[in-house]
Design a protein around this motif. Sequence first.
Motif, PDB file in Angstrom:
ATOM      1  N   THR A 105       0.849  -1.192   0.000  1.00 21.06           N
ATOM      2  CA  THR A 105       0.000   0.000   0.000  1.00 21.06           C
ATOM      3  C   THR A 105       0.887   1.245   0.000  1.00 21.06           C
ATOM      4  O   THR A 105       0.612   2.217  -0.687  1.00 21.06           O
ATOM      5  N   ALA A 106       1.960   1.195   0.771  1.00 19.56           N
ATOM      6  CA  ALA A 106       2.940   2.276   0.814  1.00 19.56           C
ATOM      7  C   ALA A 106       4.258   1.702   1.309  1.00 19.56           C
ATOM      8  O   ALA A 106       4.264   0.818   2.156  1.00 19.56           O
ATOM      9  N   SER A 107       5.367   2.182   0.754  1.00 22.99           N
ATOM     10  CA  SER A 107       6.671   1.757   1.252  1.00 22.99           C
ATOM     11  C   SER A 107       7.778   2.277   0.362  1.00 22.99           C
ATOM     12  O   SER A 107       7.544   2.834  -0.711  1.00 22.99           O
ATOM     13  N   ARG A 108       8.978   2.015   0.819  1.00 31.83           N
ATOM     14  CA  ARG A 108      10.192   2.182   0.023  1.00 31.83           C
ATOM     15  C   ARG A 108      11.057   0.978   0.352  1.00 31.83           C
ATOM     16  O   ARG A 108      11.394   0.745   1.509  1.00 31.83           O
ATOM     17  N   ILE A 109      11.392   0.198  -0.676  1.00 33.21           N
ATOM     18  CA  ILE A 109      12.205  -1.000  -0.499  1.00 33.21           C
ATOM     19  C   ILE A 109      13.445  -0.849  -1.371  1.00 33.21           C
ATOM     20  O   ILE A 109      13.338  -0.686  -2.587  1.00 33.21           O
ATOM     21  N   VAL A 110      14.620  -0.908  -0.737  1.00 34.97           N
ATOM     22  CA  VAL A 110      15.885  -0.790  -1.456  1.00 34.97           C
ATOM     23  C   VAL A 110      16.636  -2.099  -1.261  1.00 34.97           C
ATOM     24  O   VAL A 110      16.902  -2.515  -0.130  1.00 34.97           O
ATOM     25  N   PHE A 111      16.970  -2.759  -2.365  1.00 35.94           N
ATOM     26  CA  PHE A 111      17.698  -4.028  -2.327  1.00 35.94           C
ATOM     27  C   PHE A 111      18.986  -3.876  -3.117  1.00 35.94           C
ATOM     28  O   PHE A 111      18.961  -3.555  -4.299  1.00 35.94           O
ATOM     29  N   GLY A 112      20.112  -4.080  -2.467  1.00 39.72           N
ATOM     30  CA  GLY A 112      21.410  -3.967  -3.137  1.00 39.72           C
ATOM     31  C   GLY A 112      21.670  -2.579  -3.691  1.00 39.72           C
ATOM     32  O   GLY A 112      22.311  -2.442  -4.722  1.00 39.72           O
ATOM     33  N   GLY A 113      21.151  -1.566  -3.031  1.00 44.99           N
ATOM     34  CA  GLY A 113      21.347  -0.189  -3.477  1.00 44.99           C
ATOM     35  C   GLY A 113      20.370   0.288  -4.532  1.00 44.99           C
ATOM     36  O   GLY A 113      20.404   1.437  -4.952  1.00 44.99           O
ATOM     37  N   GLU A 114      19.472  -0.588  -4.992  1.00 40.08           N
ATOM     38  CA  GLU A 114      18.494  -0.227  -6.033  1.00 40.08           C
ATOM     39  C   GLU A 114      17.088  -0.210  -5.452  1.00 40.08           C
ATOM     40  O   GLU A 114      16.656  -1.164  -4.811  1.00 40.08           O
ATOM     41  N   ASP A 115      16.352   0.877  -5.705  1.00 40.26           N
ATOM     42  CA  ASP A 115      14.975   0.997  -5.233  1.00 40.26           C
ATOM     43  C   ASP A 115      14.082   0.097  -6.074  1.00 40.26           C
ATOM     44  O   ASP A 115      13.949   0.293  -7.285  1.00 40.26           O
ATOM     45  N   ILE A 116      13.489  -0.925  -5.456  1.00 40.59           N
ATOM     46  CA  ILE A 116      12.643  -1.885  -6.184  1.00 40.59           C
ATOM     47  C   ILE A 116      11.157  -1.650  -5.921  1.00 40.59           C
ATOM     48  O   ILE A 116      10.334  -2.460  -6.308  1.00 40.59           O
ATOM     49  N   THR A 117      10.826  -0.526  -5.290  1.00 36.06           N
ATOM     50  CA  THR A 117       9.440  -0.274  -4.911  1.00 36.06           C
ATOM     51  C   THR A 117       8.524  -0.140  -6.123  1.00 36.06           C
ATOM     52  O   THR A 117       7.462  -0.730  -6.162  1.00 36.06           O
ATOM     53  N   GLY A 118       8.915   0.645  -7.092  1.00 36.42           N
ATOM     54  CA  GLY A 118       8.051   0.958  -8.234  1.00 36.42           C
ATOM     55  C   GLY A 118       7.949  -0.152  -9.193  1.00 36.42           C
ATOM     56  O   GLY A 118       7.099  -0.384  -9.953  1.00 36.42           O
TER      57      GLY A 118
END
Length: 81
Positions: free
Chosen positions: A68-81
Amino acid sequence: MAKCLLKVEGLCHYYKITRGLLGKPAYVKAVDGVDFEVMEGEVFGIVGESGCGKSTLGKTICKLIEPTASRIVFGGEDITG
């Protein structure tokens, strides 16, 4: 110094429910405002009661369900969108 492998900020997932045929939609907050970081080489565990949102948290991070809402960064890359 250890590098951040996974960073989760403000993770929320709400399930939409309806009550009756003409009822207003309501939301069940399965996960609401979760923040954490996992550094390289760390072991990270999620523990809680049945129904507290552990599976929803994991599915949301893995992108099996949309947050619903968040910011997820994996290995330095934002994968949220």
